[in-house]
Design a protein around this motif. Structure first.
Motif, mmCIF file in Angstrom:
data_model
loop_
_atom_site.group_PDB
_atom_site.id
_atom_site.type_symbol
_atom_site.label_atom_id
_atom_site.label_comp_id
_atom_site.label_asym_id
_atom_site.label_seq_id
_atom_site.Cartn_x
_atom_site.Cartn_y
_atom_site.Cartn_z
ATOM 1 N N TYR A 553 0.947 -1.262 -0.041
ATOM 2 C CA TYR A 553 0.050 0.025 -0.044
ATOM 3 C C TYR A 553 0.785 1.269 0.037
ATOM 4 N N THR A 565 -9.660 3.953 0.154
ATOM 5 C CA THR A 565 -8.506 3.272 0.762
ATOM 6 C C THR A 565 -7.591 4.322 1.548
ATOM 7 N N LEU A 568 -6.574 3.409 4.826
ATOM 8 C CA LEU A 568 -6.494 2.070 5.023
ATOM 9 C C LEU A 568 -5.076 1.834 5.795
#
Length: 695
Positions: A553, A565, A568
């Protein structure tokens, strides 16, 4: 590391200015000892503790501050996170006493462990006995298919060879009378990764035990009457019924299993008596005809048929491996009697009944009959005995379903205590005490496996054969590891090493023989093993997987800006931090630094935690070992990713205080690690509930 330039040469005197001495006095738990110049005799000897550079470590820790993280000059692997994400803070020293609530909880736990030993030799035998003695219904047809007229010889050899396994299982059960075996055996004598391999095999074995028993019961019924539904629906119905039985609790389940086993033994006795009467009335004509018609043309052909039958005949002992799974519920000293109660009847039933089949039924009919024993019953006594045998087959095979479910539940609870599975698997029903999450999860997964095989009993049986043999191989492997790495552990009997090695050789031979008979068996077994092992590996390496997920990520900035996201990364970091903060305990008796280091090293390699508490129960007479605090701080320095706290508990070391401390800290006793006890140790490993991780 920061502060490395403050180190002085190993053999020189440390700085003695007033400021440094004040810092040392804040940290060192022992009074400084005046130093005398070394003599010629000890000039080459290593420095004493007082001459070591421990004070340098303490100064570095003091100057950094107790809230500062352990730093490193190595850059972080994460683009947007500092090393604080992976590196832990400094440990602390705490002296404490157990509170009254914890002491009461400890006493209750110890009493509960004593109260759960409710199974005597007959009820304990019944739980596994339905699987062991019920296997005669599906093992005999398989053996006849490859061994022909030599089937009785093959079955006799296969059942007798279990005499090698019995002392091995007795020794392991004596040393480690804890649930979840052989997973728990391997966990205490080897690494956790190897133990998870064993757990994966056990889950498949218990699944196959339950599903094959249920499917065989359904097929037996379908062979006698026309069912209004397909045979696989009958399998599902049987699994559903015994799921409800399992939820009633193990004590009630054991009583039901004993009733079922008693009926089966009575039915087999009636069949044997009827067959002997028929044999005496008709003479040896049928067995002689079978022998002359199907005898092998050469000695080598006969030997090959006997060997193939021997390999498949080992499956007539399935269920034997389930007994150690619930050993913690068996009354002390009863395991040898339980194994004997399972083994001797298995020899008699498998070998003798196969001889009686040859004496009463033409072999060509045996090879095509769906229900061999019911055919024998009809030939020797008439239709009434055939109906009786079919009913008995269905009932006792259903008992095998119960064996698989209960064994799996014991394993799942143990895995949850070891943080391999979520703690929800330990939740029990308020009245029966049954671990309902484990029961429902196991049966649901069994349904998934059965569905993916196309509801094929043939495929399940093929998987069963190699999985069962592999599980049986775990017992001699565990004992071999125990003899090498935990030799001091008290146990009776002591199995000779030659017997252990011979057992391993036989297991490998039978494994290869089954693959030679049907190579497709290894494909089915390997496929499902990979699936189960992958699930356990994911649950065991949760934080590592999450770190890899964050690392991925972190390298795509577009994900940081995307609406769904954006947060996240922060969530992943929070979850990892929460998981790593869950503590484990290391129980130490002495202040030997190499021993403490070995214990912490085990934790770093096998557990997902950054919080380790070194626990010492302080004896009022002996007090705290003089160098324990100093050595714990040195170890804390050596493991940057772990916070090593020292906890001195002013109490006597015994099962009650260990359980009380576990309650006070919120740490399961299975996550309290200790070294291997010797023959003079006053308590059993099962009494403490701790894990043995070093010699």
């Amino acid at each position: 590391m920061e502060g490395a330039d403050t180190r002085t040469p190993r053999w020189t005197e440390p700085p003695s200015d007033d400021e440094d001495l004040a810092m040392q006095s804040d940290w060192i738990a022992i009074a400084p000892v005046p130093r005398s110049p070394p003599t010629v005799a000890d000039a080459t000897a290593p420095p004493t503790f007082q001459e070591s550079q421990f004070d340098v470590i303490l100064r570095r820790q003091r100057r950094r501050g107790t809230d500062d993280m352990k730093r490193t000059t190595v850059p972080s692997r994460f683009l947007n996170l500092s090393n604080a994400f992976e590196f832990s803070g400094w440990g602390s020293t705490v002296k404490t006493k157990l509170d009254l609530a914890a002491e009461e909880a400890g006493r209750e736990r110890v009493q509960r462990l004593k109260d759960q030993k409710i199974l005597g030799q007959f009820t304990a035998s019944a739980l596994a006995g339905n699987a062991v003695l019920g296997s005669v219904f599906y093992a005999l047809p398989a053996v006849v298919g490859v061994a022909s007229i030599y089937s009785p010889i093959s079955l006799f050899c296969a059942t007798v060879v279990l005499f090698l396994w019995r002392p091995i299982m007795e020794e392991l059960g004596s040393a480690l009378p804890i649930t979840g075996a052989p997973y728990s055996y391997i966990l205490n004598v080897s690494s956790k990764s190897f133990a998870i391999v064993g757990a994966s095999l056990l889950v498949l074995d218990y699944l196959a035990t339950s599903i094959v028993s249920a499917a065989t019961a359904s097929s037996y019924l379908a062979g006698e009457v026309t069912l209004p539904f397909p045979a696989f629906v009958g399998t599902i119905i049987v699994m559903a019924i015994f799921t409800l039985v399992s939820l009633s609790g193990i004590k009630e389940s054991a009583r039901l299993a004993l009733a079922v086993l008693s009926l089966h033994i009575f039915s087999m006795a009636a069949l044997i008596i009827a067959s002997f009467v028929h044999w005496g009335r008709t003479g040896n004509a049928q067995i002689s005809e079978n022998w002359h018609t199907y005898a092998a043309p050469s000695v080598s052909s006969a030997a090959r048929q006997i060997f193939d039958g021997f390999c498949l005949g080992m499956l007539g002992l399935t269920g034997f491996e389930c007994t150690p799974a619930y050993i913690a519920r068996i009354k002390p000293g009863r395991l040898p009697a339980v194994l004997r109660n399972l083994h001797i009847p298995a020899i008699i039933l498998n070998s003798l009944i196969m001889v009686l089949v040859m004496s009463a039924v033409p072999l060509q009919e045996v090879l095509v009959a769906p229900n061999v024993l019911s055919l024998l019953a009809e030939r020797t006594a008439g239709r009434w005995l055939r109906v009786w045998l079919v009913v008995d087959a269905i009932i006792v095979l259903c008992g095998g379903v119960l064996t698989g479910i209960l064994s799996a539940c014991e394993l799942f609870v143990q895995l949850a205590d070891d943080r391999v599975l979520p703690s929800v698997f330990t939740k029990a029903m308020p009245v029966t005490g049954s671990a309902y999450v484990s029961v429902i999860s196991f049966v649901s997964f069994g349904g998934f496996v059965y569905a993916t095989t196309g509801a094929s009993l043939s495929i399940m049986s093929k998987m069963f054969s190699l999985v069962w043999l592999t599980v049986m191989t775990l017992f001699p492997l565990a004992l071999l590891s125990l003899k090498f790495s935990r030799e001091r552990l008290p146990r009776i009997p002591q199995t000779p090493l030659s017997v252990v090695l011979l057992t391993l050789a036989i297991a490998a031979t039978v494994f290869g023989g089954n693959i030679a008979i049907d190579p497709s068996t290894i494909g089915y077994s390997a496929a499902y093993f990979v699936v189960v092992f992958a699930l356990f590996a994911i649950t065991q390496e949760k934080t590592t997987i999450l770190q890899v997920l964050y690392w991925t990520y972190d390298r795509y900035p577009c994900l940081h800006r995307f609406r769904y996201t954006a947060g996240l990364g922060k969530k992943i970091v929070g979850v990892v931090a929460h998981m790593k903060r869950r503590p484990v305990c290391v129980l130490v008796k002495s202040d030997e630094i190499h021993h403490i280091f070995e214990l912490i090293l085990y934790v770093s390699r096998n557990e997902e935690t950054s919080n380790v508490k070194i626990v010492h129960f302080a004896d009022e007479e002996k007090g705290v070992p003089s160098e324990l605090e100093a050595n714990s701080r040195i170890v804390d320095e050596a493991f940057p990713r772990i916070t090593v706290d020292l906890m001195v508990v002013h109490s006597t070391f015994n099962p009650e205080t260990v359980a009380a401390l576990a309650h006070q800290l919120g740490v399961p006793t299975s996550l309290m690690f200790m070294s291997c006890p010797g023959p003079d140790f006053p308590y059993s490993v099962a009494d403490l509930g701790t894990r043995i991780v070093t010699r």
